[in-house]
Design an enzyme around this catalytic site. Structure first.
Site, PDB file in Angstrom:
ATOM      1  CG  ASP A  10      -0.133  -0.002   2.685  1.00 37.19           C
ATOM      2  OD1 ASP A  10       0.897  -0.866   2.616  1.00 37.19           O
ATOM      3  OD2 ASP A  10      -0.826   0.303   3.523  1.00 37.19           O
ATOM      4  CG  HIS A 241       6.930  -0.967   9.887  1.00 35.25           C
ATOM      5  ND1 HIS A 241       6.182  -1.570  11.089  1.00 35.25           N
ATOM      6  CD2 HIS A 241       6.556   0.248   9.831  1.00 35.25           C
ATOM      7  CE1 HIS A 241       5.752   0.177  11.704  1.00 35.25           C
ATOM      8  NE2 HIS A 241       6.367   1.549  10.967  1.00 35.25           N
TER       9      HIS A 241
HETATM   10  C1  BDR Z   1       2.151  -1.057   8.329  1.00 34.87           C
HETATM   11  O1  BDR Z   1       1.407  -0.022   8.190  1.00 34.87           O
HETATM   12  C2  BDR Z   1       1.419   0.516   7.378  1.00 34.87           C
HETATM   13  O2  BDR Z   1       1.216   2.241   7.342  1.00 34.87           O
HETATM   14  C3  BDR Z   1       3.236   0.647   6.890  1.00 34.87           C
HETATM   15  O3  BDR Z   1       3.224   0.906   5.340  1.00 34.87           O
HETATM   16  C4  BDR Z   1       3.163  -0.752   7.721  1.00 34.87           C
HETATM   17  O4  BDR Z   1       3.033  -1.775   6.195  1.00 34.87           O
HETATM   18  C5  BDR Z   1       3.209  -0.591   9.932  1.00 34.87           C
HETATM   19  O5  BDR Z   1       1.767  -0.887  10.846  1.00 34.87           O
HETATM   20 CA    CA Z   2       2.880  -1.154   3.981  1.00 31.62          CA
END
Ligand code: BDR
Ligand code: CA
Length: 313
Positions: A10, A241
């Protein structure tokens, strides 16, 4: 032989960094990017992914658009605070050259299922956005998805607070039904949650060498990364992340403790999105979820910085 990977994103700054990192991995071949709502709308996620791939000279990697909202049922309203984390355009307000390419005709979940059937244990699915596309791929062809080598998911907050509510992490929270469907599929799942991603934080010092490069790719990537680490937690830095999920897929030993457990996702109320032990499966000897609890963060940050440096040099 290189492991084939599909990245479901995303895009989002850490998603963009995950794509870049994946392209730099010598042990992997990125065969496609699939997009979803989340940090941004699915249209923006697709646009950002196409622009980034082209900027990095990888217009050979196809992009498949996926869900527009939870269950692919309704349009997604981007939450206000996300603009602070990822900028108004998802990549820290950095203007990337506009790609002439379009997304492929096939939907994300069709591509996922077909690729799983075609490449079987040569392919790993790495999902770093809400789990809508994966749930739909499973709905479409559970058997095919079950043939792939591994499914790695960035999601969850088991031993730490969530980042959307005190209980829930964003990717799980954004489509709780999809997350539960994926768990109910009975497939083995590897979760890389906030428990470990909050231990892989980058700051300006870590990526100083990117800044010193004098070319467009490096300039744009550095600018996006600095927006992220200076905004997500203000002073502390930016949690990697999504890049960590890529590393954990290809080099599982970076996670030094995988906890075998059967989890469920709370569907409503204040604890909506919380992942917690499924008491109906407590006595089930087979644990389907492998949840990352410890990570070699220092090694990851070094590998990540170096791998991205090679891509943008
Ligand atoms: C996850 O949520 C999205 O905002 C980031 O890209 C990551 O995949 C972290 O909670
Ligand atoms: Ca993400």
């Amino acid at each position: 032989m290189k492991t084939k990977i599909i990245l479901d994103v995303d895009t989002g700054i850490d998603d963009a960094l995950a794509i870049t990192f994946a392209l730099g991995r010598k042990d992997a071949e990125l065969i496609g990017v699939t997009t979803c709502f989340g940090n941004v709308t699915f249209e923006t996620a697709s646009r950002n992914s196409l622009n980034l791939l082209d900027l990095l000279g990888r217009s050979d990697v196809p992009v498949y658009a996926g869900a527009k909202g939870p269950g692919d049922e309704s349009e997604w309203q981007v939450r206000e605070h996300l603009y602070r984390i990822h900028g108004n355009n998802g990549i820290g307000n950095v203007e990337l050259p506009v790609s002439k390419r379009k997304v492929e005709e096939k939907k994300a979940w069709q591509f996922m299922a077909e690729a799983c059937r075609k490449y079987r244990d040569e392919l790993i699915l790495i999902c770093v956005g809400p789990l809508t596309n994966l749930a739909k791929a499973i709905e479409l062809d559970r058997e095919a998805v079950g043939l792939c080598k591994k499914i790695v998911i960035m999601g969850g907050a088991l031993t730490v607070k969530g980042n959307v509510t005190p209980y829930a992490e964003a990717n799980i929270y954004n489509d709780v039904k999809a997350a539960q469907k994926v768990i109910d599929s009975g497939l083995d799942l590897y979760f890389v949650g906030l428990d470990v991603t909050l231990q892989t934080i980058i700051t300006g010092n870590d990526i100083m060498r990117w800044k010193q490069l004098d070319n467009e790719k490096a300039g744009k990537l550095y600018e996006a990364a600095s927006y992220y680490y200076s905004n997500e937690f203000e002073v502390v830095g930016g949690a990697m992340h999504d890049p960590l999920a890529v590393e954990a897929a290809l080099d599982p030993e970076i996670i030094t403790e995988w906890f075998p457990v059967n989890l469920m996702v709370e569907q409503e109320g204040v604890t909506k999105g919380r992942m917690i032990g499924d008491k109906d499966l407590l006595n089930e000897p087979r644990k389907r979820i492998h949840y990352g609890l410890k990570v070699n963060g220092e090694r990851f940050v070094k590998d990540f910085e170096e791998t991205v440096l090679n891509v943008i040099s």
